[in-house]
Motif scaffolding. Sequence first.
Motif, PDB file in Angstrom:
ATOM      1  N   VAL A  49     -59.980  28.712 -45.285  1.00  0.00           N
ATOM      2  CA  VAL A  49     -60.143  29.877 -46.184  1.00  0.00           C
ATOM      3  C   VAL A  49     -61.367  30.704 -45.791  1.00  0.00           C
ATOM      4  CG1 VAL A  49     -59.134  28.811 -48.238  1.00  0.00           C
ATOM      5  CG2 VAL A  49     -61.592  28.855 -48.030  1.00  0.00           C
ATOM      6  N   GLY A 106     -44.427  35.460 -45.581  1.00  0.00           N
ATOM      7  CA  GLY A 106     -45.037  36.214 -46.681  1.00  0.00           C
ATOM      8  C   GLY A 106     -46.457  36.712 -46.458  1.00  0.00           C
ATOM      9  N   ALA A 107     -47.085  36.388 -45.325  1.00  0.00           N
ATOM     10  CA  ALA A 107     -48.456  36.862 -45.090  1.00  0.00           C
ATOM     11  C   ALA A 107     -48.460  38.376 -44.925  1.00  0.00           C
ATOM     12  CB  ALA A 107     -49.045  36.200 -43.858  1.00  0.00           C
ATOM     13  N   LEU A 108     -49.461  39.009 -45.506  1.00  0.00           N
ATOM     14  CA  LEU A 108     -49.528  40.477 -45.450  1.00  0.00           C
ATOM     15  C   LEU A 108     -50.737  40.914 -44.633  1.00  0.00           C
ATOM     16  CD1 LEU A 108     -48.626  41.610 -49.060  1.00  0.00           C
ATOM     17  CD2 LEU A 108     -47.433  42.206 -46.959  1.00  0.00           C
ATOM     18  N   PHE A 109     -50.490  41.235 -43.380  1.00  0.00           N
ATOM     19  CA  PHE A 109     -51.581  41.688 -42.512  1.00  0.00           C
ATOM     20  C   PHE A 109     -51.821  43.177 -42.696  1.00  0.00           C
ATOM     21  CE2 PHE A 109     -49.870  37.933 -40.366  1.00  0.00           C
ATOM     22  CZ  PHE A 109     -51.040  37.239 -40.072  1.00  0.00           C
ATOM     23  N   VAL A 133     -56.516  40.496 -41.985  1.00  0.00           N
ATOM     24  CA  VAL A 133     -56.396  41.024 -43.344  1.00  0.00           C
ATOM     25  C   VAL A 133     -57.829  41.290 -43.779  1.00  0.00           C
ATOM     26  CG1 VAL A 133     -55.474  40.651 -45.648  1.00  0.00           C
ATOM     27  CG2 VAL A 133     -54.504  39.400 -43.706  1.00  0.00           C
ATOM     28  N   ARG A 136     -60.657  38.577 -44.685  1.00  0.00           N
ATOM     29  CA  ARG A 136     -60.261  37.334 -45.369  1.00  0.00           C
ATOM     30  C   ARG A 136     -58.947  36.806 -44.792  1.00  0.00           C
ATOM     31  NH1 ARG A 136     -56.124  38.020 -48.419  1.00  0.00           N
ATOM     32  NH2 ARG A 136     -55.536  40.107 -49.049  1.00  0.00           N
ATOM     33  N   LEU A 139     -57.879  33.089 -45.718  1.00  0.00           N
ATOM     34  CA  LEU A 139     -57.339  32.914 -47.059  1.00  0.00           C
ATOM     35  C   LEU A 139     -55.855  33.267 -47.083  1.00  0.00           C
ATOM     36  CD1 LEU A 139     -57.714  32.457 -50.167  1.00  0.00           C
ATOM     37  CD2 LEU A 139     -58.350  34.860 -50.325  1.00  0.00           C
ATOM     38  N   GLU A 140     -55.514  34.370 -46.439  1.00  0.00           N
ATOM     39  CA  GLU A 140     -54.115  34.796 -46.379  1.00  0.00           C
ATOM     40  C   GLU A 140     -53.271  33.730 -45.679  1.00  0.00           C
ATOM     41  OE1 GLU A 140     -53.139  37.512 -47.785  1.00  0.00           O
ATOM     42  OE2 GLU A 140     -51.058  37.599 -47.117  1.00  0.00           O
ATOM     43  N   ARG A 143     -53.005  30.400 -47.893  1.00  0.00           N
ATOM     44  CA  ARG A 143     -52.147  30.586 -49.058  1.00  0.00           C
ATOM     45  C   ARG A 143     -50.686  30.630 -48.620  1.00  0.00           C
ATOM     46  NH1 ARG A 143     -55.496  29.106 -51.714  1.00  0.00           N
ATOM     47  NH2 ARG A 143     -56.699  30.549 -52.977  1.00  0.00           N
ATOM     48  N   THR A 144     -50.412  31.321 -47.519  1.00  0.00           N
ATOM     49  CA  THR A 144     -49.041  31.439 -47.032  1.00  0.00           C
ATOM     50  C   THR A 144     -48.496  30.064 -46.652  1.00  0.00           C
ATOM     51  OG1 THR A 144     -49.575  33.634 -46.196  1.00  0.00           O
ATOM     52  CG2 THR A 144     -47.581  32.614 -45.343  1.00  0.00           C
TER      53      THR A 144
END
Lengths: 572, 245
Positions: A49, A106-109, A133, A136, A139-140, A143-144
């Motif tokens: 993270v 689902g990761a949002l870059f 991202v 951070r 963290l992305e 979480r993914t």
Amino acid sequence: MSERFETHEHDVLVIGAGGAGLRAAIEALGQGASVGVVSKSLLGKAHTVMAEGGIAAAMANVDSADGWKPHFRDTMRGGKLLNNWRMAQLHAQEAPERVKELEQWGALFDRTEDGRILQRAFGGHTFRRLCHVGDRTGLEMIRTLQDRGVYMGFDVYMECTIVRLLTDGGRCAGALAYWRETGRFVVFKAKSVVMATGGIGKAWPITSNSWEYTGDGMALAYEAGAELMDMEFVQFHPTGMVWPPGVQGILVTEAVRGEGGILRNKSGERFMERYDPKRMELSTRDVVARSIYTEVKEGRGTEHGGAYLDISHQPAEYVKKKLPSMYHQFKELADVDITKGPMEVGPTCHYMMGGIRVEAETAQSSLPGLFAAGEAAAGLHGANRLGGNSLSDLLVFGRRAGLAAAQHAKEVSAPNLDEGQISAGESEALSAFQRQGGENPYAVHRDLQKVMQSLVGIFRTGEDMQKALSELAKLKERAAHTSVEGSRMFNPGWHMAIELKSMLTVSEAVTRSALVRQESRGAHSRIDFPELSPEWGKKNNIVWHDGSAMGLRQETRPEMRAELKEILAEDQ
Amino acid sequence: MAEATVKVFRGNKGGGQSVEFKVPVAPGMVVLDALHYIQGHLAPDLAVRWNCKAGKCGSCSAEVNGRPRLTCKTRMDALPQGEPITVMPLKAFPVIKDLVTDVSWNYKVNKKITPFTPKAGADWKFYQDDVDRVQEFRKCIECFLCQNVCHVLRDHDKYEQFGGPRLFVRVAGLEMHPMDGVSRTKVLKDGLGIGLCNITKCCTEVCPEDIHITDNAIIPLKERVVDQFYDPLVWIVRKIRGAAS
């Protein structure tokens, strides 16, 4: 037996729930294996993270000339050619696919203008290569992976610490652990074990690492008979916070330099011109860390013993958008507005290039059934890691380890557990409760940190490291006589007493390996041997458990394939 | 060197009391530094959760002088000088020991949420404008401070019926993901009981990541639920169709 502890059985046991462990678990689940994930912390709190700057992958979204070959070349050159070249090749080839996969989970870059994953510049990378991202990215990523794994159905054992690997006739058979909450023991029986426990930063006082980074995985593997490699290569990240004292060591992402940050000494001189005029602030981490250290040592440091890092020439809104957590970190912890003035930074212990020796394709260690990935494993990064290559390492080799571990579990029968190993592990773990009037484990830890910082730091000498070895022997003795107060319920003093052993083992491996390598290469800088040695460039240091003592030998590295040599020789 | 008095809760699920410690104060020190000093010198068995010490992992949540905070970001010099600093565990979750609470409920409720499910045939081309809004929700570090102050949980114990702000933020991150192709309004309404939230914004106030939980996550999600389940036109159409069949 069953009254003393609970037992859980899995095809694949993954130790560590950071990026590498979670990616391994997902892959093994996909292969149909039953998977248990053990984590010292709560799920989603692992060190991943804290990764800020990005994932290095040659997607060529921003610089179309990029590809796996330049990424391979940069990684090898950054590692001063000591990398396992096959790992460097696989890593460069597979990283883009792993990033795309993360996006599809689902990761949002951050995006390019034409709607693809945006990439930024970073030290030692020829092209803009880091998918990110803001600041951070880790963290992305965690979480993914966490959500994916939970959805796929792994069993998570949170706040559970492994104290010993169990073996069965020369193969890994599982592990003994305790619940942090209750202090009760738990046994895991597994056909394959994946070690993904990260690094060893807590052996140094100024570090970007959390309490979890005590080298457990390396020490456990070593104790169980697996070999360690390249232990002398410890990365000091050039930019940690230096003021105020409580925040010393907290990471200042390399993305600050990636986004145009400039380093200056107290007289305002852009000193990187003297150390690496071509790459300047985006030189490799070993070079930038040594440069800052040298500036401070020679009297050109800032008020609190660091260098100035300035991004305030960029528009304030841009800085807040691209480096939001740096903005808040400095504002809240150091009363500095980085959109208006410079930060003070200095080197901080950050990453272990060495670790458990593994095969490139399968991530299997020298102990059958034990696999390792991420920072706990050695090889990919050689003598120095490039920024951004860690997150891609976690994905590429986490996946490979999970795949091979699941495969291995299909091929072997269930292991037998040895009651003798379990009870020996229990008594050792509980020994600090048996002793009365011994030292506080925290005091021993503080002294260990002092030894490693002053004698096995950025610049090293033979004399210092000889001294470190004798200090480590004394510390080992003291650690064996610590005692702890209170009960077994969530008792950090007791946990420290157990983790001390791992830290001491790994610290000794670092010091012994660093002492014999009579050259300077990457993160390993010897004042008494300041040059690269072609002879040492052909060798890796291997550490193993030789009865009661630590064994150390050199192995000649395999010759690089001709086509890879050609790629390496090309100039970019 | 200046000294601070720190009163820390010591105890377990059976009860406990605040214990006073004297801690030397250094410039820029945070409350977590004080807790580490206590562990290292005065009470090695003091149970505290922490990881990154940089506000990125959300582990070190506690109630400092009655206010839920990350102890790693709470500066000692920002608290009233010369007065004792009290540190208590999060109230909304059962105490395990000292400052460590049992937050496993959050992980259990999380499993009710339909995971990210990409639209069929997605081409994965989308733009910064599409992600800006969702990235806000994905900043969440799961410190559970929002859960801790939410009166539906803290005062009314609706753990069975309600998900709490953290889980609504998570759903918002999925529902507004530009590539996601499923609806979670049913679980919002039934499983997570979003209707119980009466938007007092306590969660938004304590969020260390400055996520506008109420305005940007909960209210838009409530609207989605209302549109689907309580729109009078839709209701009449359903009623008529239902009667006809």
